[in-house]
Motif scaffolding. Sequence first.
Motif, mmCIF file in Angstrom:
data_model
loop_
_atom_site.group_PDB
_atom_site.id
_atom_site.type_symbol
_atom_site.label_atom_id
_atom_site.label_comp_id
_atom_site.label_asym_id
_atom_site.label_seq_id
_atom_site.Cartn_x
_atom_site.Cartn_y
_atom_site.Cartn_z
ATOM 1 N N VAL A 14 28.823 24.382 -15.285
ATOM 2 C CA VAL A 14 27.840 23.452 -15.837
ATOM 3 C C VAL A 14 26.559 23.582 -15.025
ATOM 4 N N LEU A 15 25.466 23.874 -15.716
ATOM 5 C CA LEU A 15 24.159 23.915 -15.073
ATOM 6 C C LEU A 15 23.475 22.593 -15.373
ATOM 7 N N LEU A 16 23.044 21.894 -14.310
ATOM 8 C CA LEU A 16 22.421 20.590 -14.473
ATOM 9 C C LEU A 16 20.903 20.711 -14.522
ATOM 10 N N ARG A 17 20.275 19.668 -15.045
ATOM 11 C CA ARG A 17 18.828 19.645 -15.202
ATOM 12 C C ARG A 17 18.097 19.776 -13.856
ATOM 13 N N ASP A 18 18.702 19.271 -12.786
ATOM 14 C CA ASP A 18 18.061 19.363 -11.472
ATOM 15 C C ASP A 18 18.311 20.710 -10.781
ATOM 16 N N GLY A 19 18.969 21.643 -11.498
ATOM 17 C CA GLY A 19 19.169 22.989 -10.959
ATOM 18 C C GLY A 19 20.502 23.219 -10.287
ATOM 19 N N ARG A 20 21.290 22.170 -10.097
ATOM 20 C CA ARG A 20 22.589 22.352 -9.457
ATOM 21 C C ARG A 20 23.566 23.024 -10.412
ATOM 22 N N ALA A 33 27.793 14.597 -24.958
ATOM 23 C CA ALA A 33 27.972 15.676 -23.988
ATOM 24 C C ALA A 33 28.202 15.150 -22.571
ATOM 25 N N ASN A 34 28.647 13.875 -22.452
ATOM 26 C CA ASN A 34 29.082 13.383 -21.150
ATOM 27 C C ASN A 34 30.361 14.151 -20.791
ATOM 28 N N LEU A 35 30.477 14.578 -19.542
ATOM 29 C CA LEU A 35 31.589 15.422 -19.115
ATOM 30 C C LEU A 35 32.355 14.792 -17.964
ATOM 31 N N VAL A 36 33.636 15.085 -17.900
ATOM 32 C CA VAL A 36 34.425 14.802 -16.711
ATOM 33 C C VAL A 36 35.015 16.138 -16.279
ATOM 34 N N LEU A 37 34.696 16.528 -15.038
ATOM 35 C CA LEU A 37 35.211 17.772 -14.466
ATOM 36 C C LEU A 37 36.190 17.440 -13.352
ATOM 37 N N HIS A 38 37.250 18.225 -13.257
ATOM 38 C CA HIS A 38 38.308 18.022 -12.267
ATOM 39 C C HIS A 38 38.306 19.211 -11.304
ATOM 40 N N GLN A 39 38.648 18.980 -10.048
ATOM 41 C CA GLN A 39 38.637 20.027 -9.014
ATOM 42 C C GLN A 39 37.279 20.745 -9.013
ATOM 43 N N THR A 40 36.224 19.958 -9.012
ATOM 44 C CA THR A 40 34.866 20.480 -9.115
ATOM 45 C C THR A 40 34.352 20.988 -7.775
ATOM 46 N N VAL A 41 33.592 22.090 -7.833
ATOM 47 C CA VAL A 41 32.837 22.552 -6.669
ATOM 48 C C VAL A 41 31.378 22.681 -7.097
ATOM 49 N N GLU A 42 30.484 22.408 -6.151
ATOM 50 C CA GLU A 42 29.068 22.658 -6.387
ATOM 51 C C GLU A 42 28.770 24.018 -5.768
ATOM 52 N N ARG A 43 28.318 24.954 -6.581
ATOM 53 C CA ARG A 43 28.055 26.312 -6.108
ATOM 54 C C ARG A 43 26.568 26.457 -5.817
ATOM 55 N N ILE A 44 26.270 26.916 -4.614
ATOM 56 C CA ILE A 44 24.884 27.130 -4.203
ATOM 57 C C ILE A 44 24.664 28.627 -4.040
ATOM 58 N N HIS A 45 23.640 29.143 -4.741
ATOM 59 C CA HIS A 45 23.299 30.562 -4.672
ATOM 60 C C HIS A 45 22.016 30.732 -3.876
ATOM 61 N N VAL A 46 22.020 31.666 -2.951
ATOM 62 C CA VAL A 46 20.801 32.054 -2.239
ATOM 63 C C VAL A 46 20.846 33.572 -2.105
ATOM 64 N N GLY A 47 19.947 34.247 -2.820
ATOM 65 C CA GLY A 47 19.949 35.709 -2.796
ATOM 66 C C GLY A 47 21.270 36.236 -3.320
ATOM 67 N N LYS A 48 21.923 37.078 -2.525
ATOM 68 C CA LYS A 48 23.201 37.684 -2.923
ATOM 69 C C LYS A 48 24.401 36.933 -2.342
ATOM 70 N N TYR A 50 26.669 33.115 -1.879
ATOM 71 C CA TYR A 50 26.939 31.814 -2.476
ATOM 72 C C TYR A 50 27.969 31.067 -1.643
ATOM 73 N N GLY A 51 27.935 29.748 -1.787
ATOM 74 C CA GLY A 51 28.905 28.898 -1.120
ATOM 75 C C GLY A 51 29.327 27.791 -2.060
ATOM 76 N N ASP A 52 30.569 27.333 -1.926
ATOM 77 C CA ASP A 52 31.105 26.279 -2.770
ATOM 78 C C ASP A 52 31.372 25.033 -1.941
ATOM 79 N N ILE A 53 30.843 23.900 -2.388
ATOM 80 C CA ILE A 53 31.088 22.620 -1.736
ATOM 81 C C ILE A 53 32.047 21.834 -2.620
ATOM 82 N N PRO A 54 33.229 21.483 -2.111
ATOM 83 C CA PRO A 54 34.193 20.723 -2.917
ATOM 84 C C PRO A 54 33.629 19.352 -3.283
ATOM 85 N N SER A 85 30.359 30.612 4.219
ATOM 86 C CA SER A 85 30.768 29.241 4.535
ATOM 87 C C SER A 85 29.745 28.231 4.017
ATOM 88 N N ILE A 86 30.188 26.998 3.897
ATOM 89 C CA ILE A 86 29.301 25.923 3.431
ATOM 90 C C ILE A 86 28.105 25.781 4.373
#
Length: 127
Positions: A14-20, A33-48, A50-54, A85-86
Amino acid sequence: PTPRSPFPAEKHLVLLRDGRTLIGFLRSIDQFANLVLHQTVERIHVGKKYGDIPRGIFVVRGENVVLLGEIDLEKESDTPLQQVSIEEILEEQRVEQQAKQESEKLKVQALKERGLSVPRADTLDEY
């Protein structure tokens, strides 16, 4: 017999309006289109990298959803990106944002010197 979930065990991005970017298992969706996600991670990309925050269970209001897509689990591991790493990805993100802010300041200063004004980005999203 145990009741089956109407949602298969498939990961969604899921890509959010704020870029997350969120990745998790879709458990619920409604007509707004309200969503409920389970076992969600926020993925952050920088260049090549990425890191996942639970983030656990995540409720997303539909108006904030830009894109929702299913992840092909077979192709998910076939990526040129390197997982870090995070702590490392957060530091890389901070450095990238700092560089972006410096670049933006220089751009605004150059426009001011030429007699042009730039509206502040934080006022553009108000309604």
